[in-house]
Design a protein around this motif. Structure first.
Motif, mmCIF file in Angstrom:
data_model
loop_
_atom_site.group_PDB
_atom_site.id
_atom_site.type_symbol
_atom_site.label_atom_id
_atom_site.label_comp_id
_atom_site.label_asym_id
_atom_site.label_seq_id
_atom_site.Cartn_x
_atom_site.Cartn_y
_atom_site.Cartn_z
ATOM 1 N N GLY A 1 1.776 19.458 8.694
ATOM 2 C CA GLY A 1 2.766 18.832 9.303
ATOM 3 C C GLY A 1 3.271 16.550 9.061
ATOM 4 N N SER A 2 3.851 16.822 9.569
ATOM 5 C CA SER A 2 4.461 15.009 8.710
ATOM 6 C C SER A 2 3.651 14.429 10.326
ATOM 7 C CB SER A 2 6.000 15.324 9.368
ATOM 8 O OG SER A 2 6.584 15.207 7.718
ATOM 9 N N LYS A 3 4.115 15.459 11.625
ATOM 10 C CA LYS A 3 2.971 14.408 12.803
ATOM 11 C C LYS A 3 1.946 14.453 12.896
ATOM 12 C CE LYS A 3 3.568 15.167 17.148
ATOM 13 N NZ LYS A 3 2.146 13.856 17.726
ATOM 14 N N THR A 4 1.161 15.527 11.980
ATOM 15 C CA THR A 4 -0.232 15.414 11.798
ATOM 16 C C THR A 4 -0.678 14.411 10.590
ATOM 17 O OG1 THR A 4 -0.151 17.418 12.203
ATOM 18 C CG2 THR A 4 -1.917 17.093 11.443
ATOM 19 N N SER B 1 1.112 11.268 10.195
ATOM 20 C CA SER B 1 1.310 10.351 10.264
ATOM 21 C C SER B 1 -0.148 9.750 11.970
ATOM 22 C CB SER B 1 2.837 10.269 11.795
ATOM 23 O OG SER B 1 2.964 8.935 12.410
ATOM 24 N N ASP B 2 -0.232 10.542 12.774
ATOM 25 C CA ASP B 2 -1.525 10.506 13.426
ATOM 26 C C ASP B 2 -2.849 10.825 12.840
ATOM 27 O OD1 ASP B 2 0.336 11.205 15.913
ATOM 28 O OD2 ASP B 2 -0.105 13.375 15.765
ATOM 29 N N HIS B 3 -3.476 11.075 12.166
ATOM 30 C CA HIS B 3 -3.733 11.190 11.324
ATOM 31 C C HIS B 3 -4.518 10.001 9.986
ATOM 32 C CE1 HIS B 3 -4.439 15.258 13.374
ATOM 33 N NE2 HIS B 3 -5.888 15.032 13.660
ATOM 34 N N SER C 1 5.470 5.675 11.080
ATOM 35 C CA SER C 1 6.344 6.948 11.699
ATOM 36 C C SER C 1 6.713 8.358 10.557
ATOM 37 C CB SER C 1 7.718 6.833 12.428
ATOM 38 O OG SER C 1 8.518 7.020 11.037
ATOM 39 N N PRO C 2 6.654 9.444 11.865
ATOM 40 C CA PRO C 2 6.488 10.975 11.058
ATOM 41 C C PRO C 2 7.661 10.636 10.124
ATOM 42 C CG PRO C 2 6.128 10.972 13.770
ATOM 43 C CD PRO C 2 6.395 9.563 13.297
ATOM 44 N N ARG D 1 7.725 11.701 6.066
ATOM 45 C CA ARG D 1 8.888 13.364 5.866
ATOM 46 C C ARG D 1 9.328 12.532 4.650
ATOM 47 N NH1 ARG D 1 9.327 14.334 11.282
ATOM 48 N NH2 ARG D 1 12.025 12.762 11.760
ATOM 49 N N SER E 1 10.745 23.964 7.534
ATOM 50 C CA SER E 1 9.531 23.486 8.855
ATOM 51 C C SER E 1 8.553 23.988 9.214
ATOM 52 C CB SER E 1 10.631 23.563 9.854
ATOM 53 O OG SER E 1 12.138 22.780 9.758
#
Length: 345
Positions: free
Chosen positions: A28-31, A33-35, A41-42, A46, A64
């Motif tokens: 996912g986009s958050k993963t 962004s975090d790594h 930003s997420p 995206r 999703s």
């Protein structure tokens, strides 16, 4: 293709592929962004992922649920985003231990196939050496019954091959022994394919003066050294493919098992690699065979006496640890060739 993708997009694609290879789940986009380590930003991720999807590098298996790399994405990853390091000394020692030069060529091929499977946890396969590069040490012809003759070939790699041939004439034990002595005297150390062609050329050019011994030798040798046999391969670790397969790919992997039993398509693919230097990768549909669409094939030719005589490699899912597999295949090909060279001395 590289110019179409920004450095930021390349880095995110590399992060996505590495995460997917490790975990096997859509990323996912958050993963990302975090790594990724990038100040994005997420939402930005995206947008970039959407662009990469439009270019065909990633796909969304479910709404999703994050994204996964496509075969095109893996190809870009392998060609542009990874650095392959030499194999560790421990792995080299392990390969050397399993590729004993005192083995016959067939034993070396079986061992190489097994060690490839063991190290990569995929299916390892190795073609048997081309017969036209195999040299003769000794031959014997033994009469069986009627027109059947047992041919015993002792080859340069400590291997002994036996085969039964059928002759037009019924030859005596003395005639067969004389024919074998003639071949051993003139052709010991020659390649099998050359023995047959040289005999046929020299004897047929002088058919008028051909004596009984030469006629016997010609007929028996034409069959004993027939090079029309199709090369085969040894495969190990097919069961690893079932363990590594994604649920949706299980049916494709089961079909691949049928390909192993039929062998024709895989042999043709491997034969395409024998005249190419270094490691070759066929990712997804690149192989040209539908049964391999969910797989990656990594191959490398191996040599003996400076000639490329066979191909080895692994077959696994497209989600494989390319940075690990590529140097393993490369090193195994080099060490197998060195063992073949030594065994022929």
């Amino acid at each position: 293709m590289k110019t179409e993708i920004s450095e930021k997009a390349q880095y995110l694609l590399k992060t996505l592929v590495e995460h997917y290879i490790e975990g096997g789940q859509p990323v996912g986009s958050k993963t990302l962004s975090d790594h990724s380590g990038l100040p994005v930003s997420p939402a930005t991720v995206r947008n970039i992922m959407s662009d990469l999807e439009n270019l065909g590098f990633v796909a969304s298996p479910h709404t999703s649920a994050g994204r996964v790399p496509t075969a095109q994405g893996y190809r870009f990853f392998v060609d542009s985003l990874i650095t392959v390091s030499p194999l560790a000394s421990f792995d080299i020692e392990n390969l050397n231990k399993n590729l004993d030069p005192d083995m016959s060529s067939h034993e070396l091929v079986e061992s190489a196939s097994g060690i490839l499977s063991e190290i990569t946890h995929m299916a390892g396969l190795v073609t048997l050496p081309k017969r036209d590069q195999t040299q003769l040490r000794h031959v014997e012809f033994l009469k069986l019954n009627d027109n059947r003759v047992l041919v015993i070939l002792v080859l340069d790699d400590h291997e002994v091959q036996n085969r039964v041939i059928y002759t037009k004439e019924s030859y005596s034990e003395v005639q067969l022994k004389e024919a074998a002595n003639l071949i051993n005297r003139h052709f010991m150390g020659h390649a099998l394919s050359l023995i047959r062609s040289k005999l046929i050329t020299s004897m047929k050019s002088d058919q008028e003066n051909m004596n009984s011994l030469m006629q016997t030798t010609l007929e028996v040798a034409e069959q004993a050294f027939d090079a029309k046999q199709e090369a085969d391969f040894v495969v190990a670790g097919q069961e690893n493919l079932i363990e590594m397969a994604e649920d949706q790919a299980l049916n494709d992997i089961r079909e691949l098992f049928k390909a192993f039993s039929l062998k024709g398509d895989i042999l043709h693919l491997l034969d395409r690699c024998i005249d190419v230097e270094g490691v070759q990768l066929f990712i997804g549909a690149e192989s040209g065979y539908q049964l391999l669409d969910e797989c990656t094939v990594v191959t490398a030719p191996y040599q003996a006496d400076g000639e490329q005589i066979g191909v080895l490699g692994v077959i696994g899912p497209t989600r494989m640890a390319y940075e690990r597999v590529i140097p393993i295949v490369d090193a195994t090909a080099r060490l197998l060739g060195a063992a073949m060279d030594y065994s022929r001395r």
